[in-house]
Design an enzyme around this catalytic site. Structure first.
Site, PDB file in Angstrom:
ATOM      1  CE  LYS A 111     -10.408  -5.260  -3.667  1.00 22.91           C
ATOM      2  NZ  LYS A 111      -9.472  -5.348  -2.570  1.00 22.91           N
ATOM      3  CD  GLU A 161      -4.877  -3.100  -6.352  1.00 22.97           C
ATOM      4  OE1 GLU A 161      -3.994  -4.005  -6.313  1.00 22.97           O
ATOM      5  OE2 GLU A 161      -5.799  -3.048  -5.523  1.00 22.97           O
ATOM      6  CE  LYS A 163      -4.240  -1.601   0.413  1.00 21.73           C
ATOM      7  NZ  LYS A 163      -5.366  -1.189  -0.441  1.00 21.73           N
TER       8      LYS A 163
HETATM    9  O1  LIG Z   1      -5.197  -7.132  -2.364  1.00 22.68           O
HETATM   10  C1  LIG Z   1      -4.675  -7.398  -1.271  1.00 22.68           C
HETATM   11  O2  LIG Z   1      -3.519  -7.828  -1.204  1.00 22.68           O
HETATM   12  C2  LIG Z   1      -5.423  -7.259   0.026  1.00 22.68           C
HETATM   13  C3  LIG Z   1      -6.737  -6.591  -0.016  1.00 22.68           C
HETATM   14  C4  LIG Z   1      -6.709  -5.102  -0.186  1.00 22.68           C
HETATM   15  O3  LIG Z   1      -5.709  -4.523  -0.520  1.00 22.68           O
HETATM   16  C5  LIG Z   1      -7.923  -4.335   0.150  1.00 22.68           C
HETATM   17  C6  LIG Z   1      -8.650  -4.744   1.260  1.00 22.68           C
HETATM   18  C7  LIG Z   1      -9.763  -4.059   1.679  1.00 22.68           C
HETATM   19  C8  LIG Z   1     -10.181  -2.949   0.966  1.00 22.68           C
HETATM   20  C9  LIG Z   1      -9.476  -2.525  -0.167  1.00 22.68           C
HETATM   21  C10 LIG Z   1      -8.356  -3.224  -0.597  1.00 22.68           C
HETATM   22  C11 LIG Z   1      -7.714  -2.774  -1.882  1.00 22.68           C
HETATM   23  O4  LIG Z   1      -7.232  -3.565  -2.677  1.00 22.68           O
HETATM   24  O5  LIG Z   1      -7.746  -1.590  -2.189  1.00 22.68           O
HETATM   25 MG   LIG Z   2      -6.860  -1.865  -4.270  1.00 17.96          MG
END
Ligand SMILES: O=C(O)CCC(=O)c1ccccc1C(=O)O
Ligand SMILES: [Mg+2]
EC number: 4.2.1.113
Length: 336
Positions: free
Chosen positions: A221, A173, A112
């Protein structure tokens, strides 16, 4: 089950409903506890866990996935285990080693970034450098739409100067929130692929990303897209490579994500290892990856753990009201 066949009340379909508060190992997405609902239907357990700030409109889409999981078998999988990525929150660089240790065997790490937009780029560079130093995995970054076009271009340029980054990066992403901005970033940045997440899961029209050429890759998702089957359709119609990812669910919700990842022809390490970021779960054997993979199959909550992590009565009432509001919304729309 289709929305048009929903009984009047959730209690007619679900024989059990539980709201739990699960403590997390580390802050993720601004929260340190995950509140969620699990229900039991004729086909098994299902999760309903839109984030608490979501309104009925968005949350009712998640309920479609809950109803699907509670009433139908998942599609026949094409593989019996699913590879995962490690997920590193926007943490200080010195915490990276500890987090990576929770995902043994993962060959891809998602990091992140941009918690404070471009203002956090130096911290982000530190965290990304630590990941590249401490593991030999490939890397993905997730900005959750935080940048403007020029900020994204500048930030990506900074990351490409980190030793090993260009060779090991899979994609970035959602650098920007708007689909048009993703198109612009994609035009201006060379050698780094762009993935769309929010532009798929929060969009009225998830196919717009593919039509406008806004991404090289998509994130799918289960709950936000309204179920495993609906997500499979989005992936097929987009025609882009897809990564399945979690919504920080309990093992019940994660198992639906695993069902999706196991149904897609092409495998991409899934963001479904996030049980490792929770310090408690509703099942005795949480869906934690071993050697970087998760098994396919349904899971069964333990009554003891449901009791142990039961939410405060006021929060349970809030969730039951929310469930009923979303239920009513799906029934209203049943002519659609
Ligand atoms: O993709 C992953 O590795 C974990 C999940 C994750 O990042 C996520 C989890 C909850 C809400 C949003 C996100 C996201 O991908 O933005
Ligand atoms: Mg994401």
């Amino acid at each position: 089950m289709d929305a048009r066949d929903l009984p009047l009340e959730p209690g007619e379909l679900f024989s059990e409903m539980h709201v739990v508060t699960l403590p997390m190992v580390t802050r993720f997405r601004g929260i340190t506890e995950r509140e969620l609902m699990v229900v039991k239907g004729p086909a098994g357990w299902a999760e309903f866990s839109p984030f608490v700030e979501y309104r009925v409109d968005e949350a009712s889409q998640w309920l479609r996935a809950t109803v699907e999981a509670a009433t139908t078998e998942f599609p026949t999988p094409v593989r019996d285990t699913v590879r995962i990525n490690a997920t590193v929150p926007a943490c200080p660089a010195h915490e990276v080693g500890g987090i990576l240790g929770r995902f043994p065997g993962a060959e891809v790490v998602k990091v992140k970034i941009a918690a404070r937009g471009l203002d956090s780029v130096e911290e982000d560079v530190e965290r990304v450098s630590a990941v590249l130093r401490l593991s030999s995995a490939r890397i993905r970054l997730d900005a959750n739409g935080a940048y403007s076009v020029s900020e994204a271009v500048n930030a990506i340029r900074r990351f490409t100067h980190v030793p090993g980054f260009v060779e090991r990066v899979e994609y970035i992403e959602q650098p920007c929130a708007r689909v048009e901005d993703l198109v612009a970033v994609r035009e201006q940045v060379e050698g780094v692929r762009i993935a769309a997440d929010e532009s798929i899961r929060k969009a009225q029209d998830p196919l717009r990303v593919a039509r406008l050429g806004a991404a090289d890759h998509i994130v799918a998702k289960v709950q936000p897209l309204g179920g495993v089957r609906a997500a499979i359709r989005v992936v097929e119609q987009c025609g882009l490579p897809a990564t399945v990812s979690s919504a920080l669910e309990s093992s019940v919700g994660l198992s639906a994500g695993v069902a999706l990842a196991a149904s897609l022809e092409d495998e991409s390490a899934a963001g479904l290892g996030t049980a490792a970021l929770l310090s408690a779960d509703v099942v005795t054997n949480p869906l934690r990856a071993r050697e970087g993979v998760l098994p396919v199959g349904r899971v069964e909550p333990s009554q003891l753990l449901l009791e142990k992590h039961r939410a405060q009565p006021a929060r349970t009432e809030w969730w039951v009201r929310r469930l009923r509001a979303c239920w009513a919304r799906l029934r209203e729309r049943r002519e659609d």
